[in-house]
Design a protein around this motif. Sequence first.
Motif, short mmCIF file in Angstrom:
data_model
loop_
_atom_site.label_atom_id
_atom_site.label_comp_id
_atom_site.label_asym_id
_atom_site.label_seq_id
_atom_site.Cartn_x
_atom_site.Cartn_y
_atom_site.Cartn_z
N THR A 173 0.82 -1.22 0.00
CA THR A 173 0.00 0.00 0.00
C THR A 173 0.85 1.27 0.00
O THR A 173 0.42 2.29 -0.55
N ASP A 174 2.04 1.21 0.59
CA ASP A 174 2.91 2.39 0.58
C ASP A 174 3.34 2.80 -0.82
O ASP A 174 3.83 3.92 -1.03
N GLN A 175 3.18 1.90 -1.79
CA GLN A 175 3.54 2.23 -3.17
C GLN A 175 2.47 3.08 -3.87
O GLN A 175 2.73 3.69 -4.91
N VAL A 176 1.26 3.10 -3.32
CA VAL A 176 0.13 3.68 -4.03
C VAL A 176 0.26 5.18 -4.29
O VAL A 176 0.03 5.63 -5.42
N PRO A 177 0.62 6.01 -3.30
CA PRO A 177 0.65 7.46 -3.57
C PRO A 177 1.59 7.84 -4.72
O PRO A 177 1.21 8.65 -5.59
N ALA A 178 2.79 7.29 -4.75
CA ALA A 178 3.73 7.64 -5.81
C ALA A 178 3.22 7.17 -7.17
O ALA A 178 3.35 7.88 -8.18
N PHE A 179 2.63 5.97 -7.20
CA PHE A 179 2.10 5.47 -8.47
C PHE A 179 0.93 6.33 -8.93
O PHE A 179 0.83 6.67 -10.12
N ALA A 180 0.05 6.68 -8.00
CA ALA A 180 -1.10 7.52 -8.36
C ALA A 180 -0.65 8.86 -8.94
O ALA A 180 -1.21 9.36 -9.92
N GLU A 181 0.39 9.44 -8.33
CA GLU A 181 0.89 10.72 -8.82
C GLU A 181 1.52 10.57 -10.20
O GLU A 181 1.32 11.42 -11.09
N ALA A 182 2.28 9.49 -10.40
CA ALA A 182 2.90 9.25 -11.70
C ALA A 182 1.82 9.05 -12.77
O ALA A 182 1.96 9.53 -13.90
N MET A 183 0.75 8.34 -12.43
CA MET A 183 -0.33 8.13 -13.38
C MET A 183 -1.02 9.46 -13.70
O MET A 183 -1.36 9.74 -14.87
N LYS A 184 -1.22 10.29 -12.69
CA LYS A 184 -1.84 11.59 -12.91
C LYS A 184 -0.98 12.45 -13.82
O LYS A 184 -1.49 13.07 -14.77
N GLN A 185 0.31 12.49 -13.53
CA GLN A 185 1.23 13.28 -14.35
C GLN A 185 1.30 12.76 -15.78
O GLN A 185 1.50 13.54 -16.72
N GLY A 186 1.13 11.46 -15.94
CA GLY A 186 1.19 10.86 -17.27
C GLY A 186 -0.13 10.87 -18.01
O GLY A 186 -0.22 10.36 -19.13
N GLY A 187 -1.16 11.41 -17.37
CA GLY A 187 -2.47 11.46 -18.02
C GLY A 187 -3.12 10.10 -18.15
O GLY A 187 -3.92 9.87 -19.07
N LYS A 188 -2.82 9.20 -17.22
CA LYS A 188 -3.35 7.83 -17.26
C LYS A 188 -4.45 7.66 -16.21
O LYS A 188 -4.46 8.32 -15.17
N ALA A 189 -5.38 6.75 -16.49
CA ALA A 189 -6.51 6.52 -15.59
C ALA A 189 -6.15 5.48 -14.52
O ALA A 189 -5.83 4.34 -14.84
N PHE A 190 -6.23 5.91 -13.26
CA PHE A 190 -5.98 5.02 -12.12
C PHE A 190 -6.93 5.38 -11.00
O PHE A 190 -6.89 6.48 -10.46
N ASP A 191 -7.80 4.43 -10.67
CA ASP A 191 -8.70 4.60 -9.53
C ASP A 191 -8.35 3.53 -8.52
O ASP A 191 -7.92 2.43 -8.90
N TYR A 192 -8.51 3.82 -7.24
CA TYR A 192 -8.13 2.83 -6.24
C TYR A 192 -8.89 3.04 -4.95
O TYR A 192 -9.46 4.11 -4.69
N ARG A 193 -8.89 1.98 -4.13
CA ARG A 193 -9.45 2.02 -2.79
C ARG A 193 -8.44 1.38 -1.83
O ARG A 193 -7.87 0.34 -2.14
N ILE A 194 -8.24 2.03 -0.69
CA ILE A 194 -7.45 1.45 0.40
C ILE A 194 -8.43 1.20 1.55
O ILE A 194 -9.05 2.14 2.06
N TYR A 195 -8.59 -0.05 1.92
CA TYR A 195 -9.61 -0.42 2.91
C TYR A 195 -9.03 -0.38 4.32
O TYR A 195 -8.05 -1.06 4.62
N GLU A 196 -9.67 0.42 5.14
CA GLU A 196 -9.23 0.61 6.52
C GLU A 196 -9.24 -0.72 7.28
O GLU A 196 -10.22 -1.47 7.24
N GLY A 197 -8.13 -1.00 7.95
CA GLY A 197 -8.04 -2.19 8.79
C GLY A 197 -7.89 -3.50 8.06
O GLY A 197 -7.86 -4.57 8.68
N ALA A 198 -7.78 -3.45 6.73
CA ALA A 198 -7.69 -4.69 5.95
C ALA A 198 -6.24 -5.09 5.75
O ALA A 198 -5.38 -4.26 5.48
#
Length: 276
Positions: free
Chosen positions: A215-240
């Motif tokens: 899960t710690d990888q998600v923020p950097a990947f999300a930002e890279a996808m945003k900068q690259g104009g790519k579609a990335f949606d995600y959910r991080i489930y609390e306590g899972a």
Amino acid sequence: MGLQGEWVQYGDHQQYSGYLVLPEGPAPLAKPAVLVIQEIWGVDPHIQDLTRRFAQAGFIAFAPDLFYQAGGKAPQLQEQRVEDAKRFLDTLPPAAWRDTQAREAALGALPEAQGRAIGETLELILAAGANAAAYVSVLEASAGFLREYESGSRRRPVAAVGFCLGGMLSAQLATRDAELRGAVVFYGNLPQAEQVAQLNCPVLGFFGELDTRITDQVPAFAEAMKQGGKAFDYRIYEGAPHAFANDTRASYRAEPAQDAFARTLTFMREHLTTLE
């Protein structure tokens, strides 16, 4: 009669094997396809069940067996050997699974032949990620097989969903397969920032809050996808934790698992259409 799953051989030399389930109802071969990618345990009863669930939702569903090579599987990767390894790991805290010293100490407490057999299986399945490039090649062939399987002159649209090891492979396949319509990642390692430009389709991800290695990888990947104009949606489930969607394991969490599966079906229906 119900859904009928079957094991099929495919590839130029019939060198691959996978579990195929067709949807019920009229014209099942006119439906789009979902490629279901295994965890480190192989195409076990859980993955087979997931494959049937995607078929129940109206898709042709196919789970390639990444451990199958040229006529069969290594003895260490046979179903009973993998089940024995699962049961052994269940006696250890998850943090110790990849701790070689702790694992070897626990194996040493077993009868010699049993400990050796389980150790051989664990050596292969815990290192499965090192074979990612070879597995992606199998998945490319699998997606090609699905596009052409009894589809006449038309090519069937295909999307991928993977779990754990398969989650990582689903995203990696999206960097290689220009025809892939979508990739869903359940708690798998994400592509590196330099791979984002190679992603060819929308990506959907599901992660457990407690699974920090992933899960710690998600923020950097999300930002890279945003900068690259790519579609990335995600959910991080609390306590899972990791593998929260595997209903055969102690890690299973019903609420996030059900929510993630429903969102996956919505994603598949959005990005897959019938044969063109």
